[in-house]
Enzyme design. Structure first.
Site, PDB file in Angstrom:
ATOM      1  N   SER A   5     -27.687 -37.057 -43.190  1.00  0.00           N
ATOM      2  CA  SER A   5     -28.224 -36.454 -41.963  1.00  0.00           C
ATOM      3  C   SER A   5     -29.096 -37.408 -41.160  1.00  0.00           C
ATOM      4  O   SER A   5     -29.416 -37.129 -40.005  1.00  0.00           O
ATOM      5  CB  SER A   5     -29.025 -35.195 -42.310  1.00  0.00           C
ATOM      6  OG  SER A   5     -30.064 -35.497 -43.212  1.00  0.00           O
ATOM      7  N   THR A  41     -23.517 -33.570 -46.204  1.00  0.00           N
ATOM      8  CA  THR A  41     -24.570 -32.628 -45.828  1.00  0.00           C
ATOM      9  C   THR A  41     -23.962 -31.247 -45.610  1.00  0.00           C
ATOM     10  O   THR A  41     -22.760 -31.102 -45.410  1.00  0.00           O
ATOM     11  CB  THR A  41     -25.248 -33.061 -44.517  1.00  0.00           C
ATOM     12  OG1 THR A  41     -24.242 -33.162 -43.493  1.00  0.00           O
ATOM     13  CG2 THR A  41     -25.944 -34.400 -44.663  1.00  0.00           C
ATOM     14  N   ASP A  97     -27.217  -9.503 -43.334  1.00  0.00           N
ATOM     15  CA  ASP A  97     -26.667 -10.611 -42.561  1.00  0.00           C
ATOM     16  C   ASP A  97     -25.864 -10.033 -41.406  1.00  0.00           C
ATOM     17  O   ASP A  97     -24.659  -9.800 -41.533  1.00  0.00           O
ATOM     18  CB  ASP A  97     -25.788 -11.516 -43.432  1.00  0.00           C
ATOM     19  CG  ASP A  97     -25.485 -12.852 -42.766  1.00  0.00           C
ATOM     20  OD1 ASP A  97     -25.222 -12.840 -41.551  1.00  0.00           O
ATOM     21  OD2 ASP A  97     -25.511 -13.896 -43.449  1.00  0.00           O
ATOM     22  N   ARG A 130     -35.777 -22.204 -44.476  1.00  0.00           N
ATOM     23  CA  ARG A 130     -36.503 -23.010 -43.496  1.00  0.00           C
ATOM     24  C   ARG A 130     -37.901 -22.435 -43.324  1.00  0.00           C
ATOM     25  O   ARG A 130     -38.076 -21.222 -43.239  1.00  0.00           O
ATOM     26  CB  ARG A 130     -35.770 -23.016 -42.138  1.00  0.00           C
ATOM     27  CG  ARG A 130     -34.458 -23.782 -42.137  1.00  0.00           C
ATOM     28  CD  ARG A 130     -34.686 -25.284 -42.311  1.00  0.00           C
ATOM     29  NE  ARG A 130     -33.450 -26.055 -42.264  1.00  0.00           N
ATOM     30  CZ  ARG A 130     -32.733 -26.389 -43.318  1.00  0.00           C
ATOM     31  NH1 ARG A 130     -33.123 -25.974 -44.521  1.00  0.00           N
ATOM     32  NH2 ARG A 130     -31.643 -27.124 -43.193  1.00  0.00           N
ATOM     33  N   ASP A 156     -40.740 -22.947 -50.949  1.00  0.00           N
ATOM     34  CA  ASP A 156     -40.162 -24.288 -51.075  1.00  0.00           C
ATOM     35  C   ASP A 156     -40.090 -24.965 -49.712  1.00  0.00           C
ATOM     36  O   ASP A 156     -39.867 -26.172 -49.639  1.00  0.00           O
ATOM     37  CB  ASP A 156     -38.761 -24.191 -51.695  1.00  0.00           C
ATOM     38  CG  ASP A 156     -38.093 -25.549 -51.850  1.00  0.00           C
ATOM     39  OD1 ASP A 156     -38.685 -26.420 -52.531  1.00  0.00           O
ATOM     40  OD2 ASP A 156     -37.007 -25.752 -51.289  1.00  0.00           O
ATOM     41  N   GLU A 169     -43.228 -29.179 -41.773  1.00  0.00           N
ATOM     42  CA  GLU A 169     -42.906 -30.217 -42.767  1.00  0.00           C
ATOM     43  C   GLU A 169     -42.825 -31.574 -42.064  1.00  0.00           C
ATOM     44  O   GLU A 169     -42.320 -31.665 -40.947  1.00  0.00           O
ATOM     45  CB  GLU A 169     -41.549 -29.909 -43.435  1.00  0.00           C
ATOM     46  CG  GLU A 169     -41.563 -28.709 -44.342  1.00  0.00           C
ATOM     47  CD  GLU A 169     -40.190 -28.439 -44.974  1.00  0.00           C
ATOM     48  OE1 GLU A 169     -39.353 -29.368 -44.992  1.00  0.00           O
ATOM     49  OE2 GLU A 169     -39.953 -27.320 -45.442  1.00  0.00           O
ATOM     50  N   HIS A 220     -39.488 -28.558 -50.490  1.00  0.00           N
ATOM     51  CA  HIS A 220     -38.118 -28.471 -49.965  1.00  0.00           C
ATOM     52  C   HIS A 220     -37.122 -29.153 -50.915  1.00  0.00           C
ATOM     53  O   HIS A 220     -36.325 -29.998 -50.505  1.00  0.00           O
ATOM     54  CB  HIS A 220     -38.047 -29.101 -48.571  1.00  0.00           C
ATOM     55  CG  HIS A 220     -36.926 -28.569 -47.733  1.00  0.00           C
ATOM     56  ND1 HIS A 220     -36.984 -28.498 -46.372  1.00  0.00           N
ATOM     57  CD2 HIS A 220     -35.698 -28.070 -48.070  1.00  0.00           C
ATOM     58  CE1 HIS A 220     -35.851 -27.997 -45.899  1.00  0.00           C
ATOM     59  NE2 HIS A 220     -35.056 -27.731 -46.908  1.00  0.00           N
ATOM     60  N   GLY A 275     -32.628 -27.280 -53.369  1.00  0.00           N
ATOM     61  CA  GLY A 275     -31.234 -27.706 -53.471  1.00  0.00           C
ATOM     62  C   GLY A 275     -31.025 -29.007 -54.214  1.00  0.00           C
ATOM     63  O   GLY A 275     -29.905 -29.518 -54.273  1.00  0.00           O
ATOM     64  N   TYR A 276     -32.089 -29.551 -54.787  1.00  0.00           N
ATOM     65  CA  TYR A 276     -31.999 -30.866 -55.426  1.00  0.00           C
ATOM     66  C   TYR A 276     -31.545 -30.750 -56.879  1.00  0.00           C
ATOM     67  O   TYR A 276     -32.352 -30.678 -57.801  1.00  0.00           O
ATOM     68  CB  TYR A 276     -33.365 -31.559 -55.393  1.00  0.00           C
ATOM     69  CG  TYR A 276     -33.688 -32.263 -54.101  1.00  0.00           C
ATOM     70  CD1 TYR A 276     -33.141 -31.855 -52.901  1.00  0.00           C
ATOM     71  CD2 TYR A 276     -34.570 -33.341 -54.075  1.00  0.00           C
ATOM     72  CE1 TYR A 276     -33.449 -32.496 -51.717  1.00  0.00           C
ATOM     73  CE2 TYR A 276     -34.885 -33.990 -52.892  1.00  0.00           C
ATOM     74  CZ  TYR A 276     -34.324 -33.560 -51.719  1.00  0.00           C
ATOM     75  OH  TYR A 276     -34.632 -34.194 -50.544  1.00  0.00           O
TER      76      TYR A 276
END
Length: 376
Positions: A45, A67, A147, A209, A233, A238, A255, A258-259
């Site tokens: 990104s 990404t 959603d 986010r 997170d 940020e 953040h 997702g790691y």
């Protein structure tokens, strides 16, 4: 074939080494001159892919971005040039889903309030929200999905309103993209009024986010309502979260939901599969072969695990308390947020841990949760 690749993209050599000459580059400082004679361009990104970067190249066969998002890529320009493009949607969804689930197990233990029996509202039913729901449903938890965009598109799942989730959910987990305008704006979706409307003793988990929650309002409401428990997170502003908000969270991380090693490898692997498809060759590499052997060979279960034992199994894979402690100790340092992200030891996913069990109890749910070896 010349393959230009961001130097920080993992597992490129074992996947693409047979397909051409790999040229690692700094993705932040990549120039049109460097790209001029590339056949394949693989980015993250940090690289803006547009006419300015690519106009001097007339031989590009493929652009890939490891990404989820594509904000950094001028898709219209690539389409105009007939340059195939692919990204890696959902590559880290399992990691985010497991992170949210583990956080809920940790809160359950900390407050002696079992996760089993609670109702969880998931706001955003895309890749990460769906992965979170998968974990919860495997464990037998009732899930409410919100959603409106998916609902309007005809997604066959059952959806409820955000007001229903606010009124009924014991736990709310956020998984929406940031949208700043329009009918389905998500910036400050959880403003002061909605935060105040949360049920008593609600747990609020944000892995999407930071701007989805009004962080100033969150500080105000949390100070008034200690019954609310927070797992954060992501943060407004940020990499400099509001210093007074961090101590108000039960678990705070920079953040990194997702790691995972699997997610990191999956992003590159998805691009490898796509390029092989374009070149009409067989993708004969395996994702599993890329990953190091897990440090625990297998765990033998004498009985089907209760919730306390399930948390222990999860901690074998990832102990959220470690990252929480490190973040609290470093986030106020200069570049502390980004440094922790950059140097993060990517955790493993549940699938890395094999479970051995010969008992009679029903344990398919452990397999559905993602652990390997169960019942095999």
């Amino acid at each position: 074939m010349k393959i230009l690749v961001d130097e920080n993209m993992p597992y490129v050599e074992p996947l693409f080494g047979d397909l051409g000459d790999i040229i690692p580059v700094n993705g932040r400082t990549l120039t049109a001159e460097q790209v001029r004679d590339a056949d394949v361009l693989l980015v993250r990104s940090v690289t803006k892919v547009n006419a300015e970067l690519l106009s001097g190249n007339n031989k590009l066969k493929f652009v890939g971005s490891a990404t989820i998002g594509t904000d950094h890529v001028d898709l219209a320009y690539l389409a105009e040039r007939n340059i195939p493009f692919s990204n890696a949607p959902g590559c880290n969804a399992t990691a985010v889903g497991e992170f949210a689930f583990i956080a809920m197990l940790e809160l359950a233990q900390r407050f002696n309030s079992p996760l089993k029996g609670k109702v969880v509202g998931i706001v955003g039913a895309g890749n990460t929200g769906t992965a979170t729901a998968k974990c919860l449903q495997a464990y037998g938890i009732k899930v409410l999905l919100n959603d409106p965009i998916k609902a309007a598109e005809g997604d066959p799942r059952s959806f409820v309103s955000l007001d229903t989730i606010t009124a009924q959910a014991d736990i709310i987990s956020l998984h929406v993209p940031i949208t700043r305008t329009g009918e389905h704006k998500t910036k400050h979706l959880f403003d002061e009024a909605r935060l105040k409307a949360l049920k008593p003793n609600t747990w609020l988990v944000n892995c999407c986010r930071g701007d989805v929650i009004d962080n100033q309002a969150l500080i105000k409401v949390k100070r008034q309502r200690d019954d609310l428990k927070l797992v954060l997170d992501v943060w407004e502003g940020e990499p400099t979260p509001l210093p007074e908000l961090v101590p108000l969270a039960e678990f705070a991380t920079p953040h990194i939901a997702g790691y995972s090693l699997e997610g990191k490898a999956r992003g590159t692997f998805m691009l490898y599969q796509k390029l092989c498809q374009l070149l009409n060759i067989t993708a004969d590499k395996s994702l599993l072969d890329l990953l190091p052997t897990f440090n625990i060979k297998a765990v033998e279960l004498a009985t089907a695990p209760n919730e306390k034992a399930l948390l222990q199994l999860a901690r074998f894979v990832y102990d959220l308390r470690d990252d929480d402690k490190m973040f609290r100790n470093t986030f106020l340092n200069e570049n502390g947020f980004d440094t922790m992200r950059k140097n993060h030891q990517h955790r493993r996913e549940f699938s890395a841990l094999a479970l051995a069990y010969d008992g009679q109890s029903e344990v398919d749910w452990l397999s559905n949760l993602g652990f390997s070896g169960v019942g095999q």
